[in-house]
Design a protein around this motif. Structure first.
Motif, short mmCIF file in Angstrom:
data_model
loop_
_atom_site.label_atom_id
_atom_site.label_comp_id
_atom_site.label_asym_id
_atom_site.label_seq_id
_atom_site.Cartn_x
_atom_site.Cartn_y
_atom_site.Cartn_z
N ASP A 141 33.15 -36.24 -28.25
CA ASP A 141 34.16 -35.19 -28.35
C ASP A 141 35.46 -35.81 -28.84
O ASP A 141 36.14 -36.52 -28.11
N ARG A 186 37.49 -27.71 -32.20
CA ARG A 186 37.13 -28.92 -31.46
C ARG A 186 36.00 -29.59 -32.24
O ARG A 186 34.98 -28.95 -32.54
N ARG A 213 38.62 -36.31 -25.97
CA ARG A 213 38.21 -35.95 -24.61
C ARG A 213 37.68 -37.20 -23.94
O ARG A 213 36.80 -37.87 -24.46
N GLY A 253 38.21 -34.22 -29.81
CA GLY A 253 39.40 -33.45 -29.51
C GLY A 253 39.58 -32.26 -30.43
O GLY A 253 38.70 -31.92 -31.23
N GLY A 271 34.69 -38.94 -24.55
CA GLY A 271 33.72 -38.11 -23.85
C GLY A 271 32.49 -37.81 -24.69
O GLY A 271 32.58 -37.49 -25.87
#
Length: 238
Positions: free
Chosen positions: A177, A189, A237, A179, A170
């Motif tokens: 991202d 994060r 993500r 995670g 993502g």
């Protein structure tokens, strides 16, 4: 069990290269159980021998309550630890299911996943001779620790499938991202620039408005990795 119960289009279930009947049977049996709604079966789309990022699981079940990655073991060598970590990173729970004549590989798998795998844990087994199959317990982030072992964990272009875009990490605020991690005892994060040069760490449910690039630094992350103080808590993500 009669092969009359199996699907007609057997070829789409075959692995590339040579494959034993004992291994092919496991996939045909799993499909038969899906069609007849016989345990074990799951909600979701079954994808046999289809690429997930840069790997080809025996079966990936997409959808339902979670995505599932199922591997059947019948003699061929398996990178148990590497494949488990890759599947978890991409958001799957992982089932390792062993032919009853290859229980020695079950011992190999348990050794490869130790000490990160928490007991009690039950691998799956199947027996073509008697027509039985149990998938056992899935490996998840709840029962398997994922210590970060390399700075490459924070380099999106090095993560499995990224070069083809198949991992679909993502994007967020001009970064990727990666995670949620335990960073020296705090959950954060972590976002990274494309080549893993710049980073940002925010609360797990924090707003992207909170993103400030430059902290943690790459050197800071390397020190955390080298001292064993950073652990992945969930997938990238996607």
């Amino acid at each position: 069990m009669s092969t009359d119960d199996f699907p007609d289009d057997v070829e789409r279930f075959r692995s590339a290269g040579e494959e034993s009947w004992g291994h092919l049977w496991s996939k045909l049996e799993l499909e038969r159980r899906r069609r007849t709604q016989t345990d074990p079966c799951f909600a979701g789309e079954y994808r046999f021998e289809r690429t997930v990022a840069d790997r080809v699981p025996d079966c990936a079940v997409i959808g339902g309550d979670v995505n599932r990655w199922i591997e059947f073991v019948a003699g061929s060598e398996q990178p148990f630890r590497a494949k488990t970590r890759e599947a978890l990173r991409l958001g799957f729970v992982v089932y390792w299911v062993f032919h009853v004549e290859h229980r020695d590989q079950m011992r190999d798998a348990r050794e490869a996943l130790t000490p990160e795998l928490q007991a009690p844990f039950r691998f799956g087994e199947y027996d073509p001779e008697n027509g039985t199959m149990s998938l056992g317990d899935p490996v998840t982030f709840k029962n398997y620790a994922f210590p970060v072992e390399s700075i490459e964990e924070f380099e999106p272009q090095e993560l499995l499938g990224y070069r083809r875009g198949a991992a679909r990490i993502g994007g967020a605020a001009i970064g990727f991202d990666l995670g949620v991690f335990d960073v020296a005892g705090c959950q954060r994060r972590i976002l990274a620039s494309k080549y893993g040069k710049y980073f940002s760490a925010i609360a797990p449910n924090g707003s992207l408005d909170d993103v400030v690039w430059g902290y943690p630094t790459r050197d800071g992350l390397k020190r955390l990795v080298e001292t064993g103080r950073i652990t992945r808590l969930g997938p990238v993500r996607r």
